[in-house]
Design an enzyme around this catalytic site. Structure first.
Site, PDB file in Angstrom:
ATOM      1  N   GLN A 221       0.774  -1.245   0.000  1.00 44.18           N
ATOM      2  CA  GLN A 221       0.000   0.000   0.000  1.00 44.18           C
ATOM      3  C   GLN A 221       0.807   1.297   0.000  1.00 44.18           C
ATOM      4  OE1 GLN A 221      -3.393   2.327   2.664  1.00 44.18           O
ATOM      5  NE2 GLN A 221      -3.002   0.220   3.150  1.00 44.18           N
TER       6      GLN A 221
ATOM      7  N   LYS B 140      16.301 -10.887 -10.389  1.00 44.28           N
ATOM      8  CA  LYS B 140      17.421 -11.695  -9.881  1.00 44.28           C
ATOM      9  C   LYS B 140      18.052 -12.507 -11.011  1.00 44.28           C
ATOM     10  CE  LYS B 140      16.124 -11.658  -5.099  1.00 44.28           C
ATOM     11  NZ  LYS B 140      15.393 -12.304  -4.015  1.00 44.28           N
TER      12      LYS B 140
ATOM     13  N   ASN C 244       9.516   0.216  -1.950  1.00 46.28           N
ATOM     14  CA  ASN C 244       9.236   0.013  -0.520  1.00 46.28           C
ATOM     15  C   ASN C 244       9.432  -1.454  -0.151  1.00 46.28           C
ATOM     16  OD1 ASN C 244       6.721  -0.626  -1.895  1.00 46.28           O
ATOM     17  ND2 ASN C 244       5.743  -0.717   0.102  1.00 46.28           N
ATOM     18  N   PHE C 245      10.607  -1.981  -0.592  1.00 45.02           N
ATOM     19  CA  PHE C 245      10.982  -3.333  -0.191  1.00 45.02           C
ATOM     20  C   PHE C 245      11.430  -3.322   1.264  1.00 45.02           C
ATOM     21  CE2 PHE C 245      12.217  -3.795  -4.811  1.00 45.02           C
ATOM     22  CZ  PHE C 245      11.140  -4.599  -5.119  1.00 45.02           C
ATOM     23  N   ALA C 246      11.549  -4.519   1.806  1.00 46.19           N
ATOM     24  CA  ALA C 246      12.141  -4.644   3.136  1.00 46.19           C
ATOM     25  C   ALA C 246      13.563  -4.078   3.078  1.00 46.19           C
ATOM     26  CB  ALA C 246      12.158  -6.107   3.548  1.00 46.19           C
TER      27      ALA C 246
ATOM     28  N   LYS D  47      10.844  -5.266   9.168  1.00 42.56           N
ATOM     29  CA  LYS D  47       9.738  -5.146   8.213  1.00 42.56           C
ATOM     30  C   LYS D  47       8.563  -4.515   8.957  1.00 42.56           C
ATOM     31  CE  LYS D  47      10.613  -9.114   5.256  1.00 42.56           C
ATOM     32  NZ  LYS D  47      10.080 -10.405   4.764  1.00 42.56           N
TER      33      LYS D  47
ATOM     34  N   TYR E  11       4.355  -3.116   8.746  1.00 38.88           N
ATOM     35  CA  TYR E  11       3.052  -2.888   8.117  1.00 38.88           C
ATOM     36  C   TYR E  11       2.324  -1.761   8.859  1.00 38.88           C
ATOM     37  CZ  TYR E  11       3.407  -7.146   5.286  1.00 38.88           C
ATOM     38  OH  TYR E  11       3.790  -8.086   4.374  1.00 38.88           O
ATOM     39  N   GLU E  12       1.240  -1.327   8.237  1.00 41.45           N
ATOM     40  CA  GLU E  12       0.425  -0.216   8.735  1.00 41.45           C
ATOM     41  C   GLU E  12       0.331  -0.095  10.261  1.00 41.45           C
ATOM     42  OE1 GLU E  12      -1.587   2.263   7.126  1.00 41.45           O
ATOM     43  OE2 GLU E  12      -1.890   2.882   9.195  1.00 41.45           O
TER      44      GLU E  12
ATOM     45  N   ASP F  69       0.537   3.644   6.099  1.00 41.70           N
ATOM     46  CA  ASP F  69       0.821   3.299   4.700  1.00 41.70           C
ATOM     47  C   ASP F  69       0.532   4.469   3.764  1.00 41.70           C
ATOM     48  OD1 ASP F  69       1.719   0.739   5.076  1.00 41.70           O
ATOM     49  OD2 ASP F  69      -0.215  -0.205   4.769  1.00 41.70           O
TER      50      ASP F  69
ATOM     51  N   GLY G 282      -7.909  20.257  19.906  1.00 42.90           N
ATOM     52  CA  GLY G 282      -7.526  21.653  19.694  1.00 42.90           C
ATOM     53  C   GLY G 282      -8.077  22.503  20.806  1.00 42.90           C
ATOM     54  N   GLY G 283      -8.126  23.789  20.585  1.00 42.57           N
ATOM     55  CA  GLY G 283      -8.615  24.693  21.618  1.00 42.57           C
ATOM     56  C   GLY G 283     -10.140  24.793  21.656  1.00 42.57           C
ATOM     57  N   GLN G 284     -10.819  24.142  20.731  1.00 43.28           N
ATOM     58  CA  GLN G 284     -12.285  24.228  20.682  1.00 43.28           C
ATOM     59  C   GLN G 284     -12.857  22.864  21.044  1.00 43.28           C
ATOM     60  OE1 GLN G 284     -13.515  27.156  20.162  1.00 43.28           O
ATOM     61  NE2 GLN G 284     -11.927  28.256  19.025  1.00 43.28           N
TER      62      GLN G 284
END
Ligand code: COA
Length: 415
Positions: free
Chosen positions: A17, A75, A96-98, A136, A138-139, A168, A247-249
């Protein structure tokens, strides 16, 4: 009409992802994104969470629009040569490989620089340099390591991860910004550079306000807008704040008419200071507008629980949409809790291209989230994700390979 990134070629070595989110955005802005996948298998998400047998999953299709797919065994020595040709003709390599996988393939930063000194090499990794750099990720690991989980949920419950994929997709967004920034710098330096977006860093960046609160807590021992105040206890670290606004509200999620049977019959209600008198009028507590215990934001902080209980007595008499209609008339900030079903069916999101219907040759029509970033001079047209290896021959021909060479490489298992 042209596109913002026309002429930019991306060698897309991403999977799952985080990386695909990034390259999909670049494709929507006009880059030519060539997704390199493992021959025969491809991105693992093609077959994850499939809803139709033998058809690319929604997981894959919804993250890989507007790309071309080539299959190369990187390879295989001959496959490596094809990859070298791609490196020489692309502007950006995104992966985004290991950790270490690209080096093990033989494509170190130094080697890539030799092949193409203008190449920008952009990576998502779980962690930046440090004790976890080889892990490695994940999310949800990123949400936990980046401070989101410890600060999400209710005080009396365990840490909670969010439905928003901030680890991700959030990191993919960070990486995309890094890439266009590096492309911009290259226009004056002529050189490529490395871009790293670590998922822990990306999540922490989105949790910036919680690091703010950590320091406030250390200084004062209490944070008055948190639900723990005034009766609960604060510990050493920022606590989970339930649905407090951060936040402030002050704000909270309140029940609306139908909550007993509809899990999403709720509204987010913000007691914004400038409209306090209007809030009091709407809920029939006019006296609160002048009562010294309620009239100012500071006076209200110890009573927030009671205030929201009183407002909820009013919201429970209205559907979330009726409440929205009334509150918006008075400029009172609020938002309905929308289900995914309601969002999918929302006509205005279809109109803006934020929700798009796409046709796929094998799965038929499906819904996806279009480009959330709208450029007035670079419109986005969402086109379907590629089939595995759909563009191998086309891209090989662009690289100068003859049909005979392509066929020989295929026989050798390189492509
Ligand atoms: N031809 C041949 N080999 C290929 C290939 C190709 N076209 N594409 C990938 N490979 C190989 C890689 O070289 C690697 O081999 P190696 O382990 O021998 O070096 C192997 O495939 C597996 O790659 P890897 O990235 O380790 O996949 P994984 O499925 O084991 O791990 C993740 C998946 C997501 C956990 C891991 O990639 C990761 O941590 N990525 C960085 C953080 C990240 O992006 N996480 C979020 C994902 S949404």
């Amino acid at each position: 009409m042209g596109k913002a990134l026309d002429g930019v070629r991306i060698l897309d070595f991403t999977h799952v992802q985080s990386g695909p989110t990034c390259t999909q955005l670049l494709a929507w802005f006009g880059a030519d994104v060539i997704k390199v996948e493992r021959a025969g298998a491809g991105d693992i998400t093609r077959e994850q969470l499939r809803d139709i047998p033998e058809v690319d999953s929604l997981y894959f299709t919804m993250l890989n629009h507007n790309k071309r797919s080539v299959t190369i065994d990187t390879k295989n020595p001959q496959g490596k040569q094809v990859l070298e040709a791609l490196i020489q003709t692309c502007d950006v390599l995104v992966e985004n490989f290991a950790p270490g996988a690209l080096d093990r393939m033989g494509f170190t930063w130094e080697r890539i620089q030799e092949l193409n000194p203008r190449m920008i090499v952009a990576s998502v990794k779980g962690f930046g340099p440090g004790p976890y750099e080889d892990c490695k990720v994940y999310e949800n690991v990123a949400q936990c390591a980046g401070g989101a989980a410890s600060t999400t949920g209710f005080d009396d419950g365990p840490p909670v991860v969010s439905g928003a994929q901030i680890g991700d997709s959030g990191t993919g967004l960070h990486l995309a910004l890094g890439i266009v920034t590096a492309l911009y710098q290259r226009t004056s330096t002529g050189r490529g550079q490395r871009v790293l977006a670590a998922m822990q860093d990306g999540v922490l960046n989105l949790c910036r306000v919680k690091l703010r609160d950590q320091q406030r807590l250390e200084r004062t021992g209490v944070m008055k807008e948190y639900p723990q105040y005034p009766n609960g206890k604060f510990g050493e670290a920022v606590p989970r704040a339930g649905n407090a606004s951060g936040g402030g509200q002050p704000g909270w999620i309140l029940k609306c008419k139908g909550w007993e049977t509809d899990p999403n019959a709720y509204i987010y209600f913000i007691t914004q200071a400038p409209v306090w008198a209007k809030i009091c009028n709407v809920i029939g507590k006019e006296e609160w507008a002048t009562d010294p215990d309620y009239a100012t934001p500071a006076a209200r902080l110890p009573h927030l629980k009671d205030i929201f209980a009183e407002i909820e007595r009013w919201t429970m008499t209205k559907t979330k949409f009726e409440a929205m209609g009334i509150l918006n008339k008075y400029d009172i900030p609020c938002g309905p809790i929308l289900s995914m079903k309601e969002i999918a069916e929302e006509p205005s999101l279809r109109k803006t291209g934020t929700i798009v219907e796409v046709d796929h040759p094998l799965r038929g029509k499906y819904l996806t989230v279009g480009n959330p970033i709208k450029l007035s001079d670079s419109p986005t047209e969402v086109t379907r994700s590629p089939l595995l290896g759909e563009h191998t021959d086309e891209v090989m021909a662009e690289l100068g390979y003859t049909p005979e060479q392509i066929s020989a490489l295929r026989t050798a298992g390189a492509i």
